[in-house]
Design an enzyme around this catalytic site. Structure first.
Site, short mmCIF file in Angstrom:
data_model
loop_
_atom_site.label_atom_id
_atom_site.label_comp_id
_atom_site.label_asym_id
_atom_site.label_seq_id
_atom_site.Cartn_x
_atom_site.Cartn_y
_atom_site.Cartn_z
N GLU A 186 -12.72 -6.88 -2.72
CA GLU A 186 -12.06 -7.44 -1.53
C GLU A 186 -12.86 -6.97 -0.33
O GLU A 186 -13.03 -5.76 -0.12
CB GLU A 186 -10.61 -6.96 -1.44
CG GLU A 186 -9.94 -7.50 -0.17
CD GLU A 186 -8.42 -7.30 -0.14
OE1 GLU A 186 -7.79 -7.28 -1.23
OE2 GLU A 186 -7.89 -7.18 0.97
N THR A 243 -6.23 0.96 7.46
CA THR A 243 -7.44 1.18 6.65
C THR A 243 -8.66 0.73 7.45
O THR A 243 -8.90 -0.46 7.59
CB THR A 243 -7.32 0.40 5.32
OG1 THR A 243 -6.00 0.62 4.80
CG2 THR A 243 -8.34 0.86 4.32
N ARG A 246 3.96 6.60 4.81
CA ARG A 246 4.38 6.23 6.17
C ARG A 246 5.12 4.89 6.21
O ARG A 246 5.86 4.64 7.12
CB ARG A 246 3.19 6.20 7.14
CG ARG A 246 2.25 5.06 6.92
CD ARG A 246 1.17 5.01 7.98
NE ARG A 246 0.24 6.13 7.87
CZ ARG A 246 -1.00 6.07 8.38
NH1 ARG A 246 -1.40 5.02 9.04
NH2 ARG A 246 -1.81 7.10 8.24
N ARG A 285 0.88 4.68 0.58
CA ARG A 285 -0.04 5.67 1.17
C ARG A 285 0.38 7.06 0.77
O ARG A 285 1.55 7.33 0.51
CB ARG A 285 -0.05 5.54 2.70
CG ARG A 285 -0.68 4.25 3.20
CD ARG A 285 -0.79 4.27 4.72
NE ARG A 285 -1.94 5.05 5.15
CZ ARG A 285 -3.10 4.54 5.55
NH1 ARG A 285 -3.26 3.24 5.63
NH2 ARG A 285 -4.08 5.32 5.92
N HIS A 333 -0.25 -7.67 8.59
CA HIS A 333 0.24 -7.37 9.94
C HIS A 333 0.51 -8.61 10.76
O HIS A 333 1.56 -8.73 11.40
CB HIS A 333 -0.80 -6.46 10.64
CG HIS A 333 -0.33 -5.95 11.96
ND1 HIS A 333 -0.62 -6.58 13.15
CD2 HIS A 333 0.45 -4.90 12.28
CE1 HIS A 333 -0.07 -5.92 14.14
NE2 HIS A 333 0.58 -4.90 13.64
N HIS A 382 0.86 -1.19 0.00
CA HIS A 382 0.00 0.00 0.00
C HIS A 382 0.89 1.24 0.00
O HIS A 382 1.58 1.51 0.99
CB HIS A 382 -0.88 -0.04 1.26
CG HIS A 382 -1.89 1.07 1.34
ND1 HIS A 382 -2.81 1.16 2.37
CD2 HIS A 382 -2.14 2.14 0.53
CE1 HIS A 382 -3.57 2.22 2.19
NE2 HIS A 382 -3.18 2.84 1.09
N1 PXP Z 1 -6.30 -5.74 2.28
C1 PXP Z 1 -6.35 -4.39 2.23
C2 PXP Z 1 -7.11 -3.76 1.13
C3 PXP Z 1 -5.68 -3.60 3.20
O1 PXP Z 1 -5.75 -2.27 3.14
C4 PXP Z 1 -4.93 -4.26 4.20
C5 PXP Z 1 -4.19 -3.44 5.21
O2 PXP Z 1 -3.23 -2.67 4.59
C6 PXP Z 1 -4.88 -5.66 4.19
C7 PXP Z 1 -5.59 -6.39 3.22
C8 PXP Z 1 -4.08 -6.44 5.17
O3 PXP Z 1 -4.52 -6.20 6.47
P1 PXP Z 1 -3.64 -6.73 7.68
O4 PXP Z 1 -2.34 -6.00 7.62
O5 PXP Z 1 -4.46 -6.39 8.87
O6 PXP Z 1 -3.47 -8.21 7.48
#
Ligand code: PXP
Length: 258
Positions: A157, A107, A52, A48, A219, A46
């Site tokens: 998604e 997000t 960041r 941003r 994450h 991502h």
């Molecule tokens: N999908 C999208 C569209 C997201 O924005 C994110 C977080 O950046 C994720 C999946 C993955 O989320 P997580 O980091 O909580 O696994």
């Protein structure tokens, strides 16, 4: 081997740790190579608006690595002219349009497509025209699914944060919403993905929804990697996902000791 359900590994938070000290280590592009080697079906990043975590230079280098290993790169991006220009310059395999607020930690919800079709439709069209597969990150509601279809997206998604962070009652409600939205999306010809807040357990829960073809996870995997290494975390996630779809392999233990 082609997996029945694809695992997209989001490497943003490797960059979060790198940026905490302003240097070059740990490198999210190295993490992408590790993830691909461990069996990730795609890499997600991502970029941003506030840079960041992932930077423009990271995207450039990720494009090179993903091309080299013939692995799809899914660029998560806000619906802005700046991000559209970047996506059109790099032409990643896929772009996932997400909402973005500077003050948010992550997000926090899905993109409001319903009601904003006029703004979103031309961005989707420009990306599709450039050969980029377009996904919209939305809440699992019928209204958002219909709107995603109406603006020409190929993929939706679903934001799974509410499921992952909810108590048992909230999860029941959310699962019903996800099931109904996935069925409608699929009936409209949209491919269904899911992501946000998933771990070994909740990723497996999501695969009870038969329309889901891909999970995007960041994450949790990067956090697990601190303890077991990124490759081991991905193997274990892969195993949890495959077992959720196929059941445990005969003679194989259900829980893997790392
Ligand atoms: N999908 C999208 C569209 C997201 O924005 C994110 C977080 O950046 C994720 C999946 C993955 O989320 P997580 O980091 O909580 O696994």
């Amino acid at each position: 081997m082609a997996h029945p359900i694809r695992l997209g590994v989001n490497i943003d938070h490797v960059a979060t740790v790198r940026n905490a000290r302003g240097g070059v280590h740990p490198d999210p592009v190295w993490a992408a190579e590790e993830a691909i080697g461990a069996g990730a079906d795609g890499i997600t990043a991502h970029l941003r608006e506030d840079r960041r975590h992932i930077t423009d230079g990271d995207i450039e280098r990720l494009m090179v690595v993903c091309r080299k290993f013939d692995t799809p790169l899914n660029l998560e991006m806000a619906v802005t002219d700046e991000m559209l220009a970047i996506a059109l310059r790099h032409r990643p395999h896929a772009a996932c349009l997400v909402p973005e607020r500077r003050e948010e930690v992550t997000t926090e919800g899905g993109l409001a497509v319903a009601g904003h079709e006029t703004r979103i439709r031309p961005v989707v069209a420009a990306l599709v025209e450039a050969g980029i597969r377009v996904s919209l990150f939305i809440e699992p509601t019928l209204a958002q699914v219909e709107a995603a279809h109406a603006v020409g997206a190929q993929v939706v998604e679903f934001h799974t944060g509410r499921y992952c962070h909810g108590d048992e009652d909230a999860r029941q409600v959310e699962l019903a919403r996800l099931q109904a939205a996935a069925a409608r999306a699929s009936a409209l010809g949209l491919e269904v993905h899911a992501g946000h807040g998933l771990d070994y357990e909740t990723a497996a829960h999501m695969l009870a929804i038969p329309e889901i073809r891909e999970l995007n996870i960041g994450h949790f995997l990067i956090g697990e990697a601190i303890f077991v290494g990124l490759a081991a975390a991905i193997w274990r996630m892969r195993e949890a996902m495959d077992e959720a779809v196929n059941g445990p392999e005969e003679g194989e233990p259900i829980v893997i000791d790392l």
